[in-house]
Design a protein around this motif. Sequence first.
Motif, PDB file in Angstrom:
ATOM      1  N   ALA A  33       0.822  -1.210   0.000  1.00  0.00           N
ATOM      2  CA  ALA A  33       0.000   0.000   0.000  1.00  0.00           C
ATOM      3  C   ALA A  33       0.852   1.255   0.000  1.00  0.00           C
ATOM      4  N   GLY A  34       0.541   2.182  -0.904  1.00  0.00           N
ATOM      5  CA  GLY A  34       1.244   3.450  -0.939  1.00  0.00           C
ATOM      6  C   GLY A  34       1.088   4.223   0.359  1.00  0.00           C
ATOM      7  N   ALA A  35      -0.077   4.129   0.985  1.00  0.00           N
ATOM      8  CA  ALA A  35      -0.321   4.864   2.229  1.00  0.00           C
ATOM      9  C   ALA A  35       0.626   4.415   3.330  1.00  0.00           C
ATOM     10  N   MET A  36       0.856   3.114   3.437  1.00  0.00           N
ATOM     11  CA  MET A  36       1.756   2.593   4.461  1.00  0.00           C
ATOM     12  C   MET A  36       3.191   2.960   4.147  1.00  0.00           C
ATOM     13  N   TRP A  37       3.552   2.805   2.894  1.00  0.00           N
ATOM     14  CA  TRP A  37       4.914   3.172   2.477  1.00  0.00           C
ATOM     15  C   TRP A  37       5.194   4.630   2.811  1.00  0.00           C
ATOM     16  N   ASN A  38       4.278   5.524   2.435  1.00  0.00           N
ATOM     17  CA  ASN A  38       4.491   6.953   2.657  1.00  0.00           C
ATOM     18  C   ASN A  38       4.610   7.280   4.141  1.00  0.00           C
ATOM     19  N   SER A  39       3.777   6.653   4.963  1.00  0.00           N
ATOM     20  CA  SER A  39       3.808   6.900   6.398  1.00  0.00           C
ATOM     21  C   SER A  39       5.164   6.545   6.994  1.00  0.00           C
ATOM     22  N   MET A  40       5.694   5.394   6.618  1.00  0.00           N
ATOM     23  CA  MET A  40       6.992   4.955   7.135  1.00  0.00           C
ATOM     24  C   MET A  40       8.133   5.758   6.525  1.00  0.00           C
ATOM     25  N   HIS A  41       8.041   6.006   5.230  1.00  0.00           N
ATOM     26  CA  HIS A  41       9.145   6.630   4.505  1.00  0.00           C
ATOM     27  C   HIS A  41       9.325   8.097   4.873  1.00  0.00           C
ATOM     28  N   GLU A  42       8.225   8.780   5.167  1.00  0.00           N
ATOM     29  CA  GLU A  42       8.321  10.186   5.552  1.00  0.00           C
ATOM     30  C   GLU A  42       9.018  10.346   6.898  1.00  0.00           C
ATOM     31  N   LYS A  43       8.820   9.380   7.809  1.00  0.00           N
ATOM     32  CA  LYS A  43       9.522   9.418   9.094  1.00  0.00           C
ATOM     33  C   LYS A  43      11.013   9.213   8.885  1.00  0.00           C
ATOM     34  N   HIS A  44      11.352   8.330   7.958  1.00  0.00           N
ATOM     35  CA  HIS A  44      12.760   8.109   7.640  1.00  0.00           C
ATOM     36  C   HIS A  44      13.396   9.372   7.081  1.00  0.00           C
ATOM     37  N   HIS A  45      12.697  10.045   6.179  1.00  0.00           N
ATOM     38  CA  HIS A  45      13.254  11.246   5.562  1.00  0.00           C
ATOM     39  C   HIS A  45      13.425  12.379   6.567  1.00  0.00           C
ATOM     40  N   ALA A  46      12.538  12.460   7.544  1.00  0.00           N
ATOM     41  CA  ALA A  46      12.604  13.554   8.513  1.00  0.00           C
ATOM     42  C   ALA A  46      13.853  13.464   9.376  1.00  0.00           C
ATOM     43  N   THR A  47      14.234  12.229   9.754  1.00  0.00           N
ATOM     44  CA  THR A  47      15.377  12.060  10.661  1.00  0.00           C
ATOM     45  C   THR A  47      16.130  10.771  10.338  1.00  0.00           C
ATOM     46  N   PRO A  48      16.837  10.711   9.222  1.00  0.00           N
ATOM     47  CA  PRO A  48      17.553   9.477   8.881  1.00  0.00           C
ATOM     48  C   PRO A  48      18.594   9.093   9.925  1.00  0.00           C
ATOM     49  N   GLN A  49      18.575   7.838  10.312  1.00  0.00           N
ATOM     50  CA  GLN A  49      19.514   7.249  11.262  1.00  0.00           C
ATOM     51  C   GLN A  49      19.332   7.764  12.692  1.00  0.00           C
ATOM     52  N   LYS A  50      18.193   8.369  12.997  1.00  0.00           N
ATOM     53  CA  LYS A  50      17.934   8.803  14.369  1.00  0.00           C
ATOM     54  C   LYS A  50      17.176   7.711  15.109  1.00  0.00           C
ATOM     55  N   ILE A  51      17.759   7.250  16.192  1.00  0.00           N
ATOM     56  CA  ILE A  51      17.205   6.139  16.957  1.00  0.00           C
ATOM     57  C   ILE A  51      15.832   6.504  17.529  1.00  0.00           C
ATOM     58  N   THR A  52      14.895   5.571  17.397  1.00  0.00           N
ATOM     59  CA  THR A  52      13.473   5.640  17.788  1.00  0.00           C
ATOM     60  C   THR A  52      12.630   6.507  16.854  1.00  0.00           C
ATOM     61  N   TYR A  53      13.253   7.266  15.958  1.00  0.00           N
ATOM     62  CA  TYR A  53      12.515   8.117  15.028  1.00  0.00           C
ATOM     63  C   TYR A  53      12.536   7.573  13.601  1.00  0.00           C
ATOM     64  N   ASP A  54      13.665   7.053  13.179  1.00  0.00           N
ATOM     65  CA  ASP A  54      13.790   6.501  11.824  1.00  0.00           C
ATOM     66  C   ASP A  54      13.270   5.072  11.831  1.00  0.00           C
ATOM     67  N   MET A  55      12.164   4.835  11.117  1.00  0.00           N
ATOM     68  CA  MET A  55      11.550   3.500  11.094  1.00  0.00           C
ATOM     69  C   MET A  55      12.467   2.458  10.480  1.00  0.00           C
ATOM     70  N   ASP A  56      13.407   2.887   9.661  1.00  0.00           N
ATOM     71  CA  ASP A  56      14.319   1.941   9.020  1.00  0.00           C
ATOM     72  C   ASP A  56      15.327   1.341   9.997  1.00  0.00           C
ATOM     73  N   LEU A  57      15.415   1.903  11.201  1.00  0.00           N
ATOM     74  CA  LEU A  57      16.286   1.344  12.234  1.00  0.00           C
ATOM     75  C   LEU A  57      15.537   0.431  13.199  1.00  0.00           C
ATOM     76  N   ASP A  58      14.216   0.521  13.201  1.00  0.00           N
ATOM     77  CA  ASP A  58      13.399  -0.256  14.137  1.00  0.00           C
ATOM     78  C   ASP A  58      13.124  -1.634  13.542  1.00  0.00           C
ATOM     79  N   THR A  59      14.168  -2.434  13.448  1.00  0.00           N
ATOM     80  CA  THR A  59      14.092  -3.701  12.715  1.00  0.00           C
ATOM     81  C   THR A  59      14.372  -4.930  13.574  1.00  0.00           C
ATOM     82  N   THR A  60      14.653  -4.731  14.837  1.00  0.00           N
ATOM     83  CA  THR A  60      14.902  -5.880  15.710  1.00  0.00           C
ATOM     84  C   THR A  60      13.572  -6.583  16.013  1.00  0.00           C
ATOM     85  N   PRO A  61      13.563  -7.894  16.226  1.00  0.00           N
ATOM     86  CA  PRO A  61      14.710  -8.798  16.390  1.00  0.00           C
ATOM     87  C   PRO A  61      15.194  -9.455  15.084  1.00  0.00           C
TER      88      PRO A  61
END
Length: 270
Positions: A33-61
């Motif tokens: 879904a584009g809606a889900m992608w955009n929601s996650m991706h916009e958080k990544h763009h706002a603060t790339p590599q920022k812990i607890t803010y960048d969804m691309d880092l919240d990948t554990t376990p």
Amino acid sequence: WLQHEGGHNSLTGNIKIDKAIQSFFIGFGLGSAGAMWNSMHEKHHATPQKITYDMDLDTTPLVAFFDTAIEKNRSRGYSKLWIKLQAWSFLPITSGCFVMLFWLFYLHPRKVLREKRYDQAFWMLSSHVVRPALMAAVSGMGFGKAYLLHWVSLWIAGQYLFGHFSLSHTHTDTVDADENKNWVEYAVHHTVDINPSNPVINWVMGYLNCQVVHHLFPNMPQFRQPEVSKRLVKFCKENGLEYTVVSYFEAWRRTFANLSEVGHHYFTMG
């Protein structure tokens, strides 16, 4: 790549048309879904590599990209052996299987149902029905076998997409949750560009190899990014910024070296 650019409204200049293009390509092409992608991706763009803010880092376990990921992400159990072997499992198992199954059968359907995005739900469903049916009609095989091959293609797509997404960020320094940086610092110091002058790499990565430029100008048509990268070199030198450009194979090396190092850290240190 088309759905990504559509999500950034940089395909036609018309937001409504771009979002419609995105919904079709990510829905019919990837079952998402584009809606889900955009929601996650916009958080990544706002603060790339920022812990607890960048969804691309919240990948554990499933995978840990930095050596405090287990402690600083949301509390979840994890396997020390799994994390140790994450460099080996990241592409074929984590990206190709777990992420794709989680996205296609839970995360993205839940988003469209909650928000009643029935147009996107239609394209997502068509991915599971129309694509295998077309494969069956063209090849003469049964629908069940065609659906199985459909999932083989999604398994390959998951590795291709998430593997390439990881190359520009995951091995760079992280930013603590209570630390704040400006837009330029986030883009330049926490992403890298990969052979922006190489047209073959531009094609293979859909211009996402120009990730620093993309983070600075997310709504700019992506085919213009290689030219902007040339000007960015001068800008960074004049302003004391470290603009990192690496080769395609060096980006893969850094990504897997980081996965291996973090895996070893958790296996030995716990």
